[in-house]
Motif scaffolding. Structure first.
Motif, PDB file in Angstrom:
ATOM      1  N   SER A  45       1.035  -1.156   0.095  1.00  0.00           N
ATOM      2  CA  SER A  45       0.427   0.169  -0.454  1.00  0.00           C
ATOM      3  C   SER A  45       0.713   0.600  -0.516  1.00  0.00           C
ATOM      4  O   SER A  45       1.990   1.351   0.539  1.00  0.00           O
ATOM      5  CB  SER A  45      -0.575   0.041   1.248  1.00  0.00           C
ATOM      6  N   GLN A  77       0.915   3.676   1.472  1.00  0.00           N
ATOM      7  CA  GLN A  77       1.238   4.192   3.396  1.00  0.00           C
ATOM      8  C   GLN A  77       1.491   3.603   3.695  1.00  0.00           C
ATOM      9  O   GLN A  77       3.538   3.864   4.348  1.00  0.00           O
ATOM     10  CB  GLN A  77      -0.772   4.035   4.345  1.00  0.00           C
ATOM     11  N   GLN A 106     -12.371  11.631   6.199  1.00  0.00           N
ATOM     12  CA  GLN A 106     -11.967   9.596   6.261  1.00  0.00           C
ATOM     13  C   GLN A 106     -12.634   8.945   5.708  1.00  0.00           C
ATOM     14  O   GLN A 106     -14.241   8.995   5.982  1.00  0.00           O
ATOM     15  CB  GLN A 106     -11.518   9.456   8.125  1.00  0.00           C
ATOM     16  N   HIS A 125      -9.082   5.739   6.864  1.00  0.00           N
ATOM     17  CA  HIS A 125      -7.937   5.820   6.624  1.00  0.00           C
ATOM     18  C   HIS A 125      -8.260   7.992   6.014  1.00  0.00           C
ATOM     19  O   HIS A 125      -9.087   7.731   5.461  1.00  0.00           O
ATOM     20  CB  HIS A 125      -7.099   5.170   5.280  1.00  0.00           C
ATOM     21  N   ARG A 133      -6.109  10.253  -1.520  1.00  0.00           N
ATOM     22  CA  ARG A 133      -4.882   9.858  -0.913  1.00  0.00           C
ATOM     23  C   ARG A 133      -4.507  11.105  -0.199  1.00  0.00           C
ATOM     24  O   ARG A 133      -4.357  12.143  -1.198  1.00  0.00           O
ATOM     25  CB  ARG A 133      -4.059   8.520  -0.545  1.00  0.00           C
ATOM     26  N   GLU A 170       1.019   9.907  -0.878  1.00  0.00           N
ATOM     27  CA  GLU A 170       0.358   8.595  -1.470  1.00  0.00           C
ATOM     28  C   GLU A 170      -0.053   8.307  -2.552  1.00  0.00           C
ATOM     29  O   GLU A 170       0.329   7.100  -2.717  1.00  0.00           O
ATOM     30  CB  GLU A 170      -0.549   8.274   0.163  1.00  0.00           C
TER      31      GLU A 170
END
Length: 487
Positions: free
Chosen positions: A292, A294, A354, A359, A393, A397
């Motif tokens: 990912s 992140q 979020q 996230h 994101r 990211e």
């Protein structure tokens, strides 16, 4: 050393103890006299228990790796690769009816040992027949109405056991019996108590997620999981090995998690352990489940490790269909908090929020009037009304994800990533003889110790192969697949 040899050859405790007594090669390796009588096989179980009690289960693998570092067979840096495989728990896979029946049965059996007179003083006579043998689906009612009645009967029985175990007239320690505690947790997960005190069996959609749901009363840590077409109840074993060309491909880390836990959560722990051993790699090759944006950014920031692997694809309709405007078709100005569509329209709304998983995301919305008259609206959204929304994101990211998706389409990236494929052979080696995919013992820590002893045994095999210059096995090719090459 006996435990490592045991897993090297896939032996049971009894077989390993017999090998110590009977086999000259083992006596030679262990430094024993030929007349040494060995030991009782139960000593091996006691030894494993001591390792777990002292939280020393990693000492065997750590010691092997330390010796390899001293000998120059391992060092910091270079590439490593990781993959996971399923590990079946040492319990039966139960459906929901079997689960509730076996949970009551396990509690009654435990109470029959802990307080036999107390249990015999109040237990209904028909329970001995109902729970005296293993609960199996073929013994249960098959018609829907009869199965529903069975659920209510077992639910009421379990509630009676819990009520009696927690009664003020009952010794307090009975409520703390492990099987009773498990019964209480399972009933909380599987049943709901109505206002009038009756029990209602929860529907499947009302159950807790699989990562929290007890799958067996005999191993409360194993979990049900589904990965592509493979479904199992148990655990997941993560194996990490060095894969450079100049040294043996030794396994440098192993970890066992419950089957439902995300692979991404294992990456940080792997790097922390490798850093403690001074074996942190420069590059870590992994599959999609570990990837990912992140996680990639966190590992580069915290450990200086480049995490390489195919990132999850864009699952939007436009990207999946290969036509229309997906997220990559929009230009985002992060400083001005705007986005521009392929037609030149600028978004008027930028909200930081979020998603459902907690996230951080940014929701960008274009003006209604602009999207309503857009001549290529059909390529952008299927909505009959309303504008196009973008959910992205945060900048770092988003850019990492877009760059990775582009890079993994190139031949250069594919050739570089091809080195990860060797981890499949390592898992195969661990499965064929030591039996990695089937736990010998119930519980997460015991299963984890099994994995650690397994990879320690594989490392010794590989050290021997390296020192004796035994070449790596070639990938097997079916005769049918080799026909075009022969032609």
């Amino acid at each position: 050393m006996v435990s490592v040899l045991q897993f090297m050859e896939g032996l049971s405790d009894r077989q390993a103890a017999t090998a110590v007594r009977d086999r000259i090669a083992w006596k030679y390796l262990l430094g024993l006299e030929l007349t040494d009588p060995g030991f009782d096989f139960s000593v091996l179980s006691e030894f494993r228990a001591r390792l777990l009690t002292g939280s020393a289960e990693r000492r065997v693998l750590t010691r092997i790796l330390a010796v390899c570092q001293e000998a120059g067979l391992l060092e910091r840096g270079g590439p490593v690769r990781t993959d996971s495989t399923h590990v079946l728990a040492a319990v039966r896979t139960l459906n929901r009816l079997e689960l509730i029946g076996e949970t009551v049965r396990a509690a009654l059996n435990a109470l029959a040992v802990a307080a036999p007179r107390w249990l015999a003083g109040w237990m209904p006579p028909d329970w001995a027949e109902r729970y005296g043998h293993r609960v199996e689906n073929y013994r249960l009612p098959q018609k829907a109405a009869e199965r529903a009645a069975y659920v209510q009967k077992v639910g009421a029985d379990g509630a009676v056991v819990l009520a009696m175990a927690t009664s003020t007239d009952t010794p307090g320690w009975l409520a703390q019996v492990e099987a009773v505690t498990v019964l209480r947790k399972v009933w909380q997960q599987q049943f709901e108590t109505a206002a009038d005190g009756t029990l209602r069996w929860r529907e499947a959609k009302e159950l807790p997620p699989s990562k929290d749901r007890i799958a067996s009363p005999y191993d409360v840590e194993c979990r049900y999981a589904l990965k592509r077409t493979t479904a199992w109840t148990g655990y997941k074993g993560h194996v990490t090995e060095y894969c450079g060309p100049d040294r043996p491909h030794l396994i440098t880390d192993a970890e066992t998690t419950n089957a439902a836990r995300s692979d991404q959560r294992a990456v940080q722990r792997i790097h922390q352990r490798l850093e403690k051993r001074d074996l942190l790699p420069d590059e870590h090759l992994a599959d999609t489940n570990y990837m990912s944006a992140q996680v990639m950014l966190a590992q580069a920031r915290d450990h200086g490790v480049q995490l390489t692997g195919p990132v999850p694809p864009d699952t939007s309709r436009q990207a999946m269909a290969g036509e229309g405007f997906d997220i990559s078709a929009f230009t985002i100005d992060w400083h001005a908090h705007t986005a521009t569509c392929p037609q030149g329209a600028t978004a008027g709304s930028w909200r930081e929020q979020q998603d459902s998983r907690g996230h951080d995301v940014i929701r960008i919305r274009f003006p209604d009037r602009t999207c309503a008259i857009c001549p290529v609206r059909a390529k952008c959204t299927r909505r009959t009304s309303g504008p196009r929304d973008l959910v992205v994101r945060p900048q770092a990211e988003h850019e990492t994800l877009q760059r990775a998706r582009h890079d993994q389409t190139t031949e250069e990236w594919k050739n570089h990533y091809h080195r990860r494929a060797g981890i499949e052979g390592t898992l195969s080696q661990a499965v064929r003889r030591p039996g990695l995919r089937r736990s010998r013992y119930p519980g997460l820590r015991k299963t984890g110790l099994q994995l650690l002893l397994t990879v320690a045994a594989i490392d010794l095999i590989r050290i021997d192969a390296w020192l004796t210059e035994t070449p790596l096995a070639r990938t097997r090719t079916a005769p049918l697949a080799a026909l075009p090459e022969a032609a």
